[in-house]
Design a protein around this motif. Structure first.
Motif, PDB file in Angstrom:
ATOM      1  N   SER A 149     -15.445   0.602   0.106  1.00 21.46           N
ATOM      2  CA  SER A 149     -14.603  -0.314  -0.678  1.00 21.46           C
ATOM      3  C   SER A 149     -13.252  -0.528   0.000  1.00 21.46           C
ATOM      4  O   SER A 149     -12.782  -1.667   0.139  1.00 21.46           O
ATOM      5  N   HIS A 150     -12.654   0.566   0.425  1.00 20.77           N
ATOM      6  CA  HIS A 150     -11.350   0.483   1.084  1.00 20.77           C
ATOM      7  C   HIS A 150     -11.438  -0.310   2.373  1.00 20.77           C
ATOM      8  O   HIS A 150     -10.550  -1.123   2.691  1.00 20.77           O
TER       9      HIS A 150
ATOM     10  N   ASN B 162     -10.279  -7.387  -5.790  1.00 18.41           N
ATOM     11  CA  ASN B 162     -10.044  -5.936  -5.765  1.00 18.41           C
ATOM     12  C   ASN B 162     -10.796  -5.154  -6.841  1.00 18.41           C
ATOM     13  O   ASN B 162     -11.447  -4.146  -6.545  1.00 18.41           O
TER      14      ASN B 162
ATOM     15  N   MET C  28      -4.106   5.219   1.731  1.00 22.73           N
ATOM     16  CA  MET C  28      -5.477   5.422   1.250  1.00 22.73           C
ATOM     17  C   MET C  28      -6.419   5.813   2.402  1.00 22.73           C
ATOM     18  O   MET C  28      -7.341   6.609   2.223  1.00 22.73           O
ATOM     19  N   ALA C  29      -6.158   5.225   3.582  1.00 28.51           N
ATOM     20  CA  ALA C  29      -6.963   5.578   4.761  1.00 28.51           C
ATOM     21  C   ALA C  29      -6.747   7.041   5.142  1.00 28.51           C
ATOM     22  O   ALA C  29      -7.693   7.753   5.492  1.00 28.51           O
TER      23      ALA C  29
ATOM     24  N   TYR D 251     -10.066   5.770  10.756  1.00 27.19           N
ATOM     25  CA  TYR D 251     -11.498   5.469  10.645  1.00 27.19           C
ATOM     26  C   TYR D 251     -12.277   5.852  11.899  1.00 27.19           C
ATOM     27  O   TYR D 251     -13.477   6.147  11.824  1.00 27.19           O
TER      28      TYR D 251
ATOM     29  N   TYR E 277     -13.596  -2.369  -5.691  1.00 28.15           N
ATOM     30  CA  TYR E 277     -13.381  -0.948  -5.974  1.00 28.15           C
ATOM     31  C   TYR E 277     -14.326  -0.379  -7.036  1.00 28.15           C
ATOM     32  O   TYR E 277     -14.304   0.819  -7.298  1.00 28.15           O
TER      33      TYR E 277
ATOM     34  N   ARG F 182      -8.689   9.195   2.778  1.00 28.54           N
ATOM     35  CA  ARG F 182     -10.124   9.250   3.138  1.00 28.54           C
ATOM     36  C   ARG F 182     -10.349  10.141   4.354  1.00 28.54           C
ATOM     37  O   ARG F 182     -11.353  10.859   4.440  1.00 28.54           O
TER      38      ARG F 182
ATOM     39  N   LEU G 277      -2.494   0.755   1.675  1.00 28.71           N
ATOM     40  CA  LEU G 277      -3.824   0.812   2.301  1.00 28.71           C
ATOM     41  C   LEU G 277      -3.860   1.882   3.394  1.00 28.71           C
ATOM     42  O   LEU G 277      -4.877   2.556   3.581  1.00 28.71           O
TER      43      LEU G 277
ATOM     44  N   CYS H 216     -15.776   5.330   1.728  1.00 30.03           N
ATOM     45  CA  CYS H 216     -14.807   4.515   2.478  1.00 30.03           C
ATOM     46  C   CYS H 216     -15.093   3.018   2.391  1.00 30.03           C
ATOM     47  O   CYS H 216     -14.232   2.202   2.751  1.00 30.03           O
TER      48      CYS H 216
ATOM     49  N   VAL I 109      -9.347  -3.684   3.543  1.00 28.23           N
ATOM     50  CA  VAL I 109      -8.540  -3.646   4.771  1.00 28.23           C
ATOM     51  C   VAL I 109      -8.876  -4.827   5.667  1.00 28.23           C
ATOM     52  O   VAL I 109      -7.973  -5.521   6.154  1.00 28.23           O
TER      53      VAL I 109
ATOM     54  N   GLU J 212       1.502  -3.328  -0.083  1.00 24.72           N
ATOM     55  CA  GLU J 212       0.033  -3.320   0.012  1.00 24.72           C
ATOM     56  C   GLU J 212      -0.424  -2.758   1.357  1.00 24.72           C
ATOM     57  O   GLU J 212      -1.336  -1.935   1.419  1.00 24.72           O
TER      58      GLU J 212
END
Length: 688
Positions: free
Chosen positions: A598-599, A641, A473-474, A573, A645, A477, A470, A596, A603, A466
């Motif tokens: 939701s992510h 989640n 996923m960052a 970020y 999302y 983005r 994450l 961004c 986090v 996880e």
């Protein structure tokens, strides 16, 4: 047959003359007839001995060693005769075969063409396999020194040269047939699981768990054979990938069908003599104590623990075999991938380098999973070995990894990837909640040491996945907002798949190693875990020994899998926000930030609770708050989640707004004052 191959390869022009039909018939008749007088004479000598004791033959059929054991008289001369006959009919032909193949190989190496060498060697491969299998087992049976002979092992070995090898002969001699090869590629996966799982399931269903010494030896032999075959086959696959990427133009020539067949055969056959020899040595040891094997199946470490005699030499042999069949292939795979990566980095086109790496990803996952667990089992120092964790790890390389193989090798399939993305959310919850609910319903809360280790291993594995997912996923983005024009190229489907796979696999060896270290500690005090599930901090509190090194290992693992990914997310970020603020349009900034949100929520929630749990100083740790916080990252956040999302979904947003408005206007008190338009009436109401 070896002489036939020698003439065909070393004297191909003379072959039709030397090996004509008549010569072949004469050689076949000589093979049939030559041993008959010796065999009749030996049989007469043996059965002329007095048999005055038990008439029970401890064997599947009447063979020389078990029959001689029943004789009352002196069998020394008979044993000498057996050895002489074995030397003449086993060792002399074996030496002639070795000489023939020595000359064959010398002539093959002189052939300048690679395809010519491959063709020449392919004519011998089937015969060579049968020779190794047959002579290996026959030599152990008839030329083994008497003190090392074991009746049970002799019975198992006899099955090889009387049943198993003759049954395999039709398959071996048709190995150059394409359909047979396709079947053999699939059979290893089935064999490795069927050697352990059916017996395991039967023991679980019957609750008996009894196994004979012969069945135990047979199971160990097959498990080790298929395990060593898997190691060597993974090495052959790594070589295949090396040739495909580093020498693509030579690939059709170097890795043709015949070479692939020969590598597959070598992978299957190479470990058989070593495995049979090792199994014979282990089961020739005296077992005078407990006969209870603390394991799911007959593996070397738990069986050796039951032996009464000195097992030092057996342990040395085990380490040597593990080095040869695990570490050497593993090093060859590392060298192959080192050269592969070096060649991939030289490719100028990003899409081509991605394509090249994608051909290796599935194989690389299987290598990490299989070699990681096998190394911990067979190369772990004896003082650090724990029976409970050994049982759990063994399930990985005998059941879990072979079961996952079809999924891993189809990871480039879109449907499978969609399923894997959803799987992590489900797995992380199902590891803890079902057990938690059962404990709440039954009010018992008992868990075995193995089940506790398994639960901890999976919780940490999915938690680490996880964290890394994450981070991936960052990065996604960051590319989407900071480099939108390059996004389709940089974050294409293959890159996403590779990042997802890396997130799933990277933490597995660390998690397994850490779980083994923790459960190898002594637990001599209370066995009550003050927690909802088996997590590292509450389990470590039950240990009696010094846990300083374990705590250091936890902090290091937390830094690598929690803080480093978290810092990468913060850096991503930071750059994302800097780029968003440069956008002149307010609607553009809002749209960019909404991708961004939701992510970012996930986090903050996940990393916040995980950091408090695993990086909190020991004096400040509280069991009560630790239990509450653990519920956040194991139950609450995974449950939220789907909602988080889908916050950009119009219907979800409308439903949430209605819910907020409902709670805003909800009456908090039952005695409300009604509004009156008439001031006098209002005064009367207030006065009343």
């Amino acid at each position: 047959m070896a002489y036939d191959r020698y003439v065909a390869i070393c004297n191909p022009l003379h072959y039709p003359l030397v090996m004509n039909h008549k010569v072949c018939v004469q050689l076949a008749i000589a093979s049939w007839v030559s041993g008959v007088p010796a065999v009749i004479g030996q049989t007469c000598q043996i059965f002329s001995l007095p048999f005055c004791g038990s008439n029970r033959i401890n064997h599947f059929f009447c063979d020389i060693p078990p029959v001689l054991k029943l004789a009352c008289g002196d069998t020394f001369l008979n044993e000498i005769a057996v050895y002489l006959a074995a030397v003449v009919l086993v060792m002399v032909p074996c030496l002639l075969i070795i000489v023939s193949y020595g000359k064959i190989i010398a002539n093959i190496l002189k052939i300048s063409s690679a395809s010519g060498r491959a063709k020449a060697f392919s004519t011998c491969s089937s015969h060579l396999i049968v020779v190794v299998l047959f002579y290996g087992t026959a030599t152990i049976t008839y030329l083994q020194p008497k003190p090392h002979q074991s009746e049970e092992i002799g019975k198992v070995i006899s099955l090889f040269y009387t049943v198993f090898i003759p049954t395999l002969n039709p398959i071996i001699y048709t190995l150059r047939n394409k359909d047979i090869m396709v079947a053999l590629r699939k059979i290893l996966k089935i064999c490795y699981v069927t050697a352990t799982v059916p017996r395991m399931l039967m023991d679980l269903l019957t609750q008996k768990g009894n196994i004979s010494l012969v069945a135990c030896a047979a199971q160990m032999c097959f498990v080790l054979t298929f395990g060593s075959s898997e190691c060597l086959l993974l090495t052959a696959m790594a070589y295949d990938r090396y040739v495909a990427i580093c020498n693509p133009l030579h690939y059709p020539l170097v890795m043709n069908h015949k070479i692939c067949v020969q590598l597959a055969i070598a992978s299957w056959v190479s470990g058989v003599p070593v495995v049979i020899g090792q199994t014979c040595q282990i089961f020739s040891l005296p077992f005078c104590g407990s006969n209870r094997i603390n394991h799911f199946f007959c593996d070397i470490p738990p069986v050796l623990k039951l032996a009464c005699g000195d097992i030092y030499l057996n342990e040395i042999e085990l380490y040597v075999a593990a080095v040869v069949f695990i570490m050497v292939p593993c090093l060859l795979i590392i060298v192959s991938y080192g050269k592969i990566i070096a060649n991939i980095l030289k490719i100028s086109s990003a899409s081509e380098s991605e394509r090249a790496f994608s051909t290796c990803s599935s194989h690389l996952i299987v290598v990490v999973l299989f070699y990681g667990t096998a190394t911990i089992t067979y190369l772990q120092p004896k003082p650090n070995q724990s029976e409970g964790t050994g049982k759990v790890i063994s399930l990985f390389y005998t059941v879990l990894i072979p079961t996952l193989n079809p999924i891993i090798y189809t990871l480039r399939n879109k449907d499978i990837m969609v399923a894997l993305r959803k799987l992590l959310k489900i797995c992380y919850v199902t590891v803890t909640i079902p057990r938690m609910l059962m404990d709440l319903l039954t009010q018992k809360g008992n868990i075995s040491l193995v089940a506790c280790a398994t639960q901890m291993c999976f919780v940490l594995m999915f938690g680490g996945s996880e964290c890394l997912l994450l981070t991936a996923m960052a990065y996604d983005r960051y590319v989407a907002i900071c480099n939108p024009l390059h996004y389709p190229l940089v974050m294409n489907y293959k890159i996403c798949v590779q990042l997802a796979i890396a997130s799933w696999v990277s933490g597995v060896p660390v998690v397994i190693g850490q779980t083994c270290q923790i459960f190898s500690l002594p637990f001599c005090g209370s066995n009550r875990i003050n927690h909802f599930f088996c997590d590292i901090p509450p389990v470590l509190k039950l240990a009696c020994g010094d846990t300083f090194l374990n705590e250091i290992a936890i902090y290091l693992a937390s830094l690598v899998f929690v803080m480093v990914p978290f810092l990468l997310i913060i850096v991503s970020y930071g750059k994302i926000i800097a780029n968003i603020l440069k956008i002149s349009s307010a609607s553009g900034r809002k749209k960019a930030f909404s991708t961004c949100s939701s992510h970012l929520i996930v986090v903050i929630l996940f990393y916040g609770t995980a950091t408090i749990t695993y990086l909190q100083p020991k004096p400040n740790q509280s069991e009560g708050t630790g239990k509450v916080i653990s519920l956040f990252y194991t139950v609450f956040i995974p449950t939220l989640n789907p909602i988080i999302y889908t916050l950009r979904n119009k219907d979800i947003m409308m439903a949430l707004r209605k819910l907020v408005n409902f709670f805003k206007n909800f009456p908090l008190y039952s005695d409300l004052t009604l509004p009156c338009k008439n001031p006098a009436a209002a005064e009367m109401v207030e006065a009343g």
